[in-house]
Design a protein around this motif. Structure first.
Motif, mmCIF file in Angstrom:
data_model
loop_
_atom_site.group_PDB
_atom_site.id
_atom_site.type_symbol
_atom_site.label_atom_id
_atom_site.label_comp_id
_atom_site.label_asym_id
_atom_site.label_seq_id
_atom_site.Cartn_x
_atom_site.Cartn_y
_atom_site.Cartn_z
ATOM 1 N N TYR A 133 0.833 -1.209 0.000
ATOM 2 C CA TYR A 133 0.000 0.000 0.000
ATOM 3 C C TYR A 133 0.870 1.262 0.000
ATOM 4 O O TYR A 133 0.646 2.182 -0.800
ATOM 5 N N GLY A 146 2.521 2.201 -3.206
ATOM 6 C CA GLY A 146 1.657 2.630 -4.303
ATOM 7 C C GLY A 146 1.160 1.512 -5.197
ATOM 8 O O GLY A 146 0.689 1.765 -6.311
ATOM 9 N N ASP A 178 -1.446 -0.286 -4.613
ATOM 10 C CA ASP A 178 -2.917 -0.250 -4.537
ATOM 11 C C ASP A 178 -3.540 -1.645 -4.459
ATOM 12 O O ASP A 178 -4.397 -2.000 -5.264
ATOM 13 N N SER A 234 -5.877 -4.816 -3.136
ATOM 14 C CA SER A 234 -7.044 -5.181 -2.349
ATOM 15 C C SER A 234 -6.551 -6.136 -1.273
ATOM 16 O O SER A 234 -5.524 -6.793 -1.438
ATOM 17 N N ARG A 238 -9.420 -3.836 2.213
ATOM 18 C CA ARG A 238 -9.650 -2.690 1.338
ATOM 19 C C ARG A 238 -9.896 -3.193 -0.075
ATOM 20 O O ARG A 238 -9.549 -4.326 -0.423
ATOM 21 N N GLY A 276 -8.790 -2.270 -3.712
ATOM 22 C CA GLY A 276 -7.943 -1.480 -4.593
ATOM 23 C C GLY A 276 -8.452 -1.528 -6.018
ATOM 24 O O GLY A 276 -9.469 -2.158 -6.317
ATOM 25 N N LYS A 277 -7.720 -0.868 -6.911
ATOM 26 C CA LYS A 277 -8.147 -0.803 -8.317
ATOM 27 C C LYS A 277 -7.197 -1.563 -9.240
ATOM 28 O O LYS A 277 -7.245 -1.402 -10.452
ATOM 29 N N THR A 278 -6.331 -2.395 -8.658
ATOM 30 C CA THR A 278 -5.400 -3.182 -9.464
ATOM 31 C C THR A 278 -5.765 -4.662 -9.380
ATOM 32 O O THR A 278 -6.716 -5.043 -8.695
#
Length: 466
Positions: free
Chosen positions: A135, A138, A140, A142, A157, A159-161
């Motif tokens: 995190y 960088g 990102d 989940s 969380r 994430g967008k990756t």
């Protein structure tokens, strides 16, 4: 591209039975972020329920068929008994029902870089450290974590990756329902024997889990793990304390009980020097595993070092609850004899006057099957106090009670309620002592009770002085 495991068609409203569980909460976070409407129920108030209310979720205290209103899928935890009224109602209404592990499997299948972290001990710590590093670098990710990680403000969380880090629990082979691209195997011990029967059977499941992945990172110092990984024909890497492993620590310097530093080595080459702020040799090994995977995920060594410097532990992993009247109160999730041994050995080396182990046994089967191991582990502490056994998903067919454990530990005391446990401890502790609540149930509530009692006592004494 791997096959996606899909949830039932048309699902928009998911009702979660046991929504206050630490394993349930991160899935709730991810599914909620993906647009699903979430409601849920639980029997006991908790910090997690409060966090879920803050997310705007509809939370019911207690289980009732009426709680299912509007739901078109039910997710439940393994701790929920078969005669639960909401399960029974969903069955009667024909609402699809999925156990939490099945939903985790569906979520993990959506990512092309899913890192499943498993093992009898250390899953939450390694998952937390790795998520923390990724995190801050960088990446990102989940994440689904069994403990609270302050870095991300929760237990998971979205994430967008395509990078997904998750705890893969071996209980009843739940990890075999997930879809790992990378498998991290920390250790294999004699836990969940009411299901596996033998350690050898458990090892076969770990072999199967590793075979599901494309790459495997495993503990080369653990004999059971090494044996389980022998038949695995995948890209394999080892970590451990020895230079014979692919990743290992060197030049370990202990600055105090909680902090140490060491070189992270890869096949004889120094990658970086790490500073670790959580105690115990077992956590050095956990940090090596997490740092090794972060490096293989493309995080630069200097970024790994910066992130590790800022990591101060996962929730309920030797977590400081507070200090009052010279007494330190901490809380730990450990519930297996090997975990208690590692944590208590670390605690005994921190320089406290005396160490109090306040333990809540979890499940009747584990307490019965590992009774002598629990005796040996808990006897490391100066004082031991037991609460009643938390049976969770089990019925006490073993006729086992905390007194059966306590009678084998010299000087041990046991009480039925947290209030009685807290009163017993706080009437006897002295300045300079460490009180460590231990267990994977709700024993953390007892730690807070003791802190509150101590503060009330200080307040009353101050008023008398005035």
């Amino acid at each position: 591209m791997k096959k996606e495991i899909k949830l039932p068609q048309g699902v928009r409203h998911i009702h979660c039975i046991g929504i206050g569980g630490s394993g349930m909460f991160p899935l709730v976070q991810i599914l909620h972020s993906q647009g699903y409407e979430i409601s849920g129920s639980d029997n006991n108030e908790s910090d997690i329920l409060n966090l879920e209310r803050q997310m705007g979720l509809q939370i019911h205290l207690g289980h009732s068929p009426e709680n299912l209103a509007g739901a078109d899928m039910v997710m439940y935890t393994a701790a929920i008994l078969a005669d639960n009224p909401e399960l029974a109602a969903a069955r009667k209404m024909g609402i699809p029902m999925l156990e939490r592990a099945e939903v985790l499997g569906a979520v993990s299948s959506r990512y092309q870089n899913a890192v499943g972290i498993t093992g009898t001990h250390g899953k939450t710590t390694v998952t937390s450290i790795l998520t923390h590093i990724l995190y801050l670098a960088g990446k990102d990710p989940s994440a689904v974590i069994g403990g609270k990680l302050s870095t991300i403000g929760g237990y998971g969380r979205a994430g967008k990756t395509d990078l997904f880090v998750y705890e893969a629990c071996e209980f009843q082979d739940h990890f075999l329902r997930t879809c790992p691209d990378v498998a991290i195997i920390l250790n294999i011990d004699n836990d969940h024997m009411e299901y596996f029967g033998t350690v050898e059977n458990a090892m076969k499941s770990y072999t199967a889990f590793a075979n599901m992945a494309g790459r495997v990172l495993y503990n080369g110092d653990d004999a059971n793990t090494c044996t389980a990984m022998e038949p695995v024909e995948k890209e394999k890497y080892t970590f451990g304390m020895s230079p014979e492993r692919d990743f290992y620590p060197a030049d370990v310097v202990r600055q105090d009980g909680f902090t140490c530093s060491f070189d992270l080595m890869h096949r004889g080459e120094k990658l970086t020097r790490l500073t670790l702020h959580i105690p115990g040799d077992h956590n050095i090994l956990n940090a090596v595993a997490a740092a090794a995977e972060a490096w293989m995920q493309g995080v630069a060594p200097d970024e790994i070092a910066r992130a590790m410097e800022s990591f101060h532990g996962a929730g309920r992993r030797f977590e400081l609850v507070g200090r009052v009247d010279g007494v330190t109160i901490a809380d730990d999730y450990g519930h297996h004899p090997a975990e208690l041994t590692a944590t208590l050995k670390a605690a005994m080396n921190l320089g406290y006057r005396q160490v109090w182990a306040v333990f809540q046994p979890f499940t009747f089967s584990r307490t019965y099957l590992l009774l002598d191991d629990f005796v040996k582990a808990l006897s490391l502490a100066d004082h031991v106090v037991l609460s009643s056994i938390m049976g969770s998903r089990e019925v006490n067919t073993y006729n086992i009670h905390s007194s059966d454990l306590g009678e084998k530990i010299p000087g041990c005391a046991w009480r039925d309620t947290f209030e009685e446990v807290a009163e017993y401890v706080m009437s006897r502790v002295q300045p300079g002592d460490l009180v460590l609540t231990m267990g994977c149930g709700d024993i953390y509530k007892c730690a807070r009770m003791m802190l509150h009692m101590g503060r009330l006592k200080d307040q009353e004494q101050a008023e008398v002085v005035r």
